[in-house]
Design an enzyme around this catalytic site. Sequence first.
Site, PDB file in Angstrom:
ATOM      1  NE  ARG A 160      40.327  -0.865  76.939  1.00  0.00           N
ATOM      2  CZ  ARG A 160      39.882  -1.809  76.114  1.00  0.00           C
ATOM      3  NH1 ARG A 160      39.141  -2.807  76.577  1.00  0.00           N
ATOM      4  NH2 ARG A 160      40.175  -1.788  74.834  1.00  0.00           N
ATOM      5  CB  SER A 239      43.970   4.708  74.747  1.00  0.00           C
ATOM      6  OG  SER A 239      44.224   4.106  73.495  1.00  0.00           O
ATOM      7  CD  GLU A 343      42.427   2.825  78.743  1.00  0.00           C
ATOM      8  OE1 GLU A 343      43.112   1.791  78.636  1.00  0.00           O
ATOM      9  OE2 GLU A 343      41.809   3.327  77.788  1.00  0.00           O
TER      10      GLU A 343
END
Length: 351
Positions: A160, A239, A343
């Site tokens: 990520r 998420s 995130e």
Amino acid sequence: MQELHDAPLAPLTTFRLGGPATRLLTATTDDEVIAAVREADAAGTPLLVIGGGSNLVIGDKGFDGTALRIATKGFALHGTSLELAAGEVWTDAVARTVEAGLAGIECLAGIPGSAGATPIQNVGAYGQEVASTITEVVAYDRRAGETVTIPNADCAFSYRHSRFKAEPDRFVVLRVRFGLEDAGGLSAPLKYVETARAMGVEQGERVPAAAARETVLGLRAGKGMVLDPQDHDTWSAGSFFTNPVLDEAAYGNFLARVADRLGPGVVPPAFPADGGHVKTSAAWLIDRAGFTKGYGTGPARISTKHTLALTNRGEANTEDLLALAREVVAGVHEAFGVTLVNEPVTVGVSL
């Protein structure tokens, strides 16, 4: 290029949250994108680049500067080579590659947002991530004042993360190029246990790419991870927290805290990560810390379908969302000594 002043930004995000921008530009060509960026940089005006808005948390006060919405279009497929304009809708592009019988991004179906955002976050799900198929990223380099082509090896992809995320004020992604696989209509080998199980096959097997895509869409929908304007469980950024990656010492401490809180027989999820680290599940941590599906009584709550998604139930503001996020972060840290990291990108606010 469309220009609006005191323009609402909430409708441009999947959270449907955030105040207005001083000015909003919508660019439909690469030249317009570059011109808008150059103008803002020359004037010293703060710049916020918006794609699909699926990874943004914008403060209630909005953005004092120029917001640039990238709405460029372009889908070019030559054999197994794919080039996408930054403004292309990602999930539509995935569907078109599957229709063409190509493999490599079929398990990334249903992820909201634009193609230009995928290399920034190194988007991944269900055993695939874009780092494995991206060959080049074409971007405007604000520092150099020119368009550059960055090969995969220079993108610094990791979980990520990427060079683009590490230098958020330097690069504006214009186009993304992928190298896909012609496997005769079959998918790439399935890496994710849940996907393989849902399809009744073993990990590592190939299945029809179209079937893999449909299965992933079904799994995502069951978790509220496919956008639906009528379903508040999907008014989220997907998420909200990344899965924690722990070094040996931190992982040992984590296991001790798990045993102390839940009992010696409880084994948390664990997956090998680079550098001898261990990745565990943020969703598991959140649930075991007491934040179950549907948690909350206010206008921002945890999704009723997935503990990793924080949602706007329709009347929330950004501060409502952040209050819930901070509560979850504090609760998980108190329970397990692990600090969750958000995130989505925050604009004008922070946890």
